[in-house]
Design an enzyme around this catalytic site. Structure first.
Site, mmCIF file in Angstrom:
data_model
loop_
_atom_site.group_PDB
_atom_site.id
_atom_site.type_symbol
_atom_site.label_atom_id
_atom_site.label_comp_id
_atom_site.label_asym_id
_atom_site.label_seq_id
_atom_site.Cartn_x
_atom_site.Cartn_y
_atom_site.Cartn_z
ATOM 1 C CB THR A 111 -25.611 40.977 -4.582
ATOM 2 O OG1 THR A 111 -26.057 39.618 -4.382
ATOM 3 C CG2 THR A 111 -25.916 41.407 -6.003
ATOM 4 C CG ASP A 112 -23.868 41.172 1.887
ATOM 5 O OD1 ASP A 112 -23.921 39.951 2.120
ATOM 6 O OD2 ASP A 112 -23.464 41.997 2.723
ATOM 7 C CD1 TRP A 113 -26.112 34.454 1.140
ATOM 8 C CD2 TRP A 113 -24.552 35.765 0.264
ATOM 9 N NE1 TRP A 113 -25.185 33.643 0.534
ATOM 10 C CE2 TRP A 113 -24.209 34.426 -0.018
ATOM 11 C CE3 TRP A 113 -23.700 36.766 -0.224
ATOM 12 C CZ2 TRP A 113 -23.071 34.060 -0.739
ATOM 13 C CZ3 TRP A 113 -22.559 36.409 -0.935
ATOM 14 C CH2 TRP A 113 -22.258 35.086 -1.183
#
Length: 774
Positions: free
Chosen positions: A265-267
């Site tokens: 995932t992105d952060w």
């Protein structure tokens, strides 16, 4: 009882240790809690999150995050560093006299503007080496989202408005990095077209536009370069978050394209309306930056039956297959001392080849006729090497225009240098004093900031005419993560800049002296209203730490410019049809922060991609709209002739060849761009689309080279939504070969048989779109 105790102790001591050949055994030995931990990142300090596994976020100071270690089974933590223009880690550390600066390479738009895959691969190799030498395993790049609109704040990280060029340049970057034994994370998958409300906005797009434009580049990169990891984007696509989108992460990415790596995932952490167990099921293998509650949710999900254990095991297996490739697992002896000098040379070369000469009335190159230059514009003295946000790099230095020209034997005005340097010092202090605490991206630690331009009186300009042989005006623009650009002050020139160009050109031209404008921007700006004034315009982009040297190499003719635009430069930002729906429609919603706080906000709820497949030159060339500079455009100090176009269809491949000859007086490189026009058929199509390109070697005057390019017939296909298939319609195709999308030098035709390729039914829009038609 004693015998039983000995047996139990022996079993406990015989736990397998991970290797490339015992992944099944290790998977079987893992507890549910350990499996859940492996799917959740080790957190990081940037967002203030608590570490899931103590201390792992500090393996490399300033790194973006980690995957967690499970020591019992010999599973090490792996380290993820931000990118993609270089390794982003802390350059200094407490109680440590050594420095950890990384090379600042050219930004994505500059790299792509080289149209040179081999050169981009060399840059990737250098970045891969620094990733590994600085004890990191994966660099979070390349950025592969399309330039849907020139106002997107992160366009500087991305390559192009064209998916084919994006895919080819990305594949070269990935191959280069991974040839060094480090990995990449191709991002942001997918349709991450804006920064405004990027964590929540619903990108509503047709299946055809999604497949042909926003996914095609990723598909090329996956098929040609096998990235270790891919990063799922924050946004929604047609009502579902990318991070939990089974259609995107499983049907398309794995079933259709055959991807074998991991998805992270992105952060973001925990998201309202998107359980972690849904992300696991969808095909997300690593939740970043990671929170303890996510581990607990996975465990409870399996125990309650809401999450299938098979999904967990599948994702854990992928994680183990990733880990055994990494430098951390293979105990690479990181030196923390990459060859920054050698990498600076690569930066300088690649930036030179990506710089685009937009205008030249014959004033360039400068030879011995220019000894002293009057440098105007604050970014002549604070040259922007890269953008802001997670994509910025902590470089050991940045060469500005003063230093670059000095290194080329050209001096600059002492008076102007004193004025601008003192102003920049003042502007920096004022900026920091007035910075809003919530605007985290407005911080020198997140990249160089752009300060307001100052005006100079006509008297001050006039004095410089007497002392200088020529003038340079640098127009700078900064952009980055978290915010999109506005039209009035960031796409257009501000009044001070317009007046400066007018005054300098008027004064220097009256004395018969030339004026050159340098554009120091990662993205497109407006030029049509002022481009008639200067003698030459050089688009330097944000060319990395060696920027001033690279520009000086172009100005003096040490390097002949060969860069080509990878996006259309419109006359006005509103000429793009996407601007009508950028950044989208306003609504209210609740946002959950990475710390789990819920905040009601008003923002952009959705963006309708009503322009459909007509993005960039696909729109401007099909609808015959005037532009400032067309896609693929770029001037040279020499001239080239294109001849002998030949197209041969061999099975499922079209082979295109063309001969390029240097007909000018100096050596140089040229790019042959192949645009294909399809026959009229069942599906509406753009006027033409880029399907191949090749760059010559350095050709001496009179020298020629025959370039041969391969185009798979499947790459000529359009997406047929009704049949959920790629369809290359039978008929005569025209192969238009030229120096830009509007500078076609020769053509050839070939008859192509019908080709179809069935794919998954995925990403169907839930909302009605008013799609643009011819």
């Amino acid at each position: 009882m004693a015998v039983m105790a000995v047996t139990c102790m022996t079993t406990m001591n015989a736990q397998p240790k991970l290797s490339a050949t015992n992944i099944d055994e290790v998977l079987q030995a893992m507890t549910l809690e350990e499996k859940a931990r492996l799917l959740v990142g080790g957190a990081n300090n940037f967002f203030g999150a608590s570490a899931v596994v103590g201390g792992e976020a500090d393996l490399v100071a300033g790194a973006a995050g980690t995957s967690p270690a499970i020591e019992r089974l010999g599973i090490p933590a792996t380290v993820l560093t931000d990118g993609p223009a270089g390794v982003r880690i802390d350059p200094t550390r407490k109680n440590d006299t050594q420095t950890y600066y990384a090379t600042g390479f050219p930004i994505g738009t500059c790299l792509a503007s080289t149209w040179n895959a081999d050169l981009v691969s060399q840059v990737g190799q250098a970045i891969g080496n620094e990733t590994k030498e600085y004890r990191c395993d994966v660099i979070l790049g390349p950025g592969m989202n399309l330039h849907r609109n020139p106002l997107c704040g992160r366009n500087f990280e991305y390559y192009s408005e064209d998916p084919f060029l994006t895919g080819k340049i990305a594949a070269a970057y990935i191959k280069g990095v991974q040839s060094q034994g480090a990995g990449v994370s191709a991002k942001h998958f997918a349709v991450n077209s804006q920064e405004t409300d990027r964590t929540s906005v619903d990108e509503r797009v047709s299946q055809r536009a999604a497949r042909e434009l926003y996914l095609r580049g990723f598909e090329i990169a996956v098929r040609e370069s096998d990235p270790w990891t891919i990063m799922a984007s924050y946004n929604q696509i047609n009502g579902e978050y990318s991070m939990g989108n089974h259609d995107l992460l499983t049907k398309i990415l794995r079933d259709d394209w055959g991807y074998k790596g991991i998805v992270m995932t992105d952060w973001i952490g925990i998201r309202q309306g998107l359980p972690t167990i849904s992300e696991v099921h969808a095909g997300n293998d690593l939740m970043e930056p990671g929170q303890p509650a996510q581990v607990e949710e996975i465990v409870k999900g399996v125990k309650s039956g809401k999450l299938d254990m098979a999904d967990v095991d599948r994702n854990v297996r992928r994680m183990l297959e990733y880990i055994v490739k990494t430098p951390s697992f293979n105990r690479y002896p990181a030196s923390n001392k990459p060859d920054l000098k050698a990498h600076a040379a690569i930066t300088r070369q690649s930036a030179c080849e990506g710089i685009v000469l937009l205008k030249n009335n014959g004033t360039l190159p400068w030879r011995d006729n220019v000894k002293t230059v009057a440098l105007f514009g604050e970014n002549s003295y604070d040259f922007l090497s890269g953008g802001t946000g997670s994509g910025c790099v902590h470089t050991p230095y940045v060469v500005d225009m003063v230093e670059g020209l000095k290194n080329a034997g050209i001096s600059s005005s002492e008076t102007l240098t004193a004025i601008y340097r003192k102003y920049i010092e003042f502007a920096r202090l004022k900026f920091q004093a007035e910075r809003h605490p919530a605007k985290w991206f407005q911080n020198e630690a997140m990249g160089q900031q752009k300060y307001p331009e100052i005006g100079l009186s006509a008297i001050a300009v006039g004095k410089e005419v007497q002392r200088a042989d020529a003038a340079i005006i640098t127009i700078g623009r900064q952009a980055g993560e978290g915010i999109d650009r506005d039209i009035a002050t960031e796409f257009n020139l501000i009044p001070e800049e317009r007046q400066l160009i007018f005054d300098v050109c008027q004064a220097f031209h009256a004395a018969g002296k030339p004026v050159v404008v340098i554009i120091n921007s990662g993205s497109v700006i407006e030029t049509a209203s002022w481009s008639g004034y200067p003698d030459a315009i050089v688009c330097a982009w944000q060319p990395g730490e060696e920027g001033g040297n690279s520009v000086a190499d172009i100005l003096t003719g040490k390097v002949n410019p060969s860069g080509k635009l990878t996006m259309t430069w419109p006359i006005a930002a509103t000429d793009h049809p996407s601007t009508a729906n950028f950044p989208g429609s306003v609504d209210s919603y609740t946002y959950t922060t990475m710390k789990g706080d819920r905040r009601p906000v008003s923002g952009y709820d959705f963006t309708n991609h009503n322009e459909d497949i007509y993005v960039g030159y696909r729109f401007f060339d099909t609808f015959r709209r005037d532009v400032a500079y067309p896609f693929g455009y770029g001037l040279s100090y020499t001239t080239f002739d294109f001849s002998k176009p030949v197209v041969k269809v061999k099975g499922e491949t079209a082979e295109v060849s063309v001969t390029v000859k240097n007909t000018g007086a100096v050596s140089g490189k040229e790019v042959a761009q192949v645009y294909v026009s399809a026959p009229k058929g069942r599906l509406e199509k753009p006027a033409h689309e880029l399907k191949a390109f090749a760059k010559t070697r350095e050709l001496q005057p009179g020298e020629q080279q025959t370039l041969t390019m391969q185009i798979p017939v499947r790459m000529l296909a359009s997406f047929d939504e009704a049949g959920s298939q790629w369809l290359t319609e039978a008929g005569q195709y025209t192969f238009r070969i030229g120096a830009s999308s509007r500078d076609i030098r020769c053509t050839a035709t070939a008859t192509v048989a019908e080709y179809t390729e069935k794919v998954s039914q995925a990403l169907a829009p839930k909302a009605k779109l008013n799609l643009l038609k011819q």
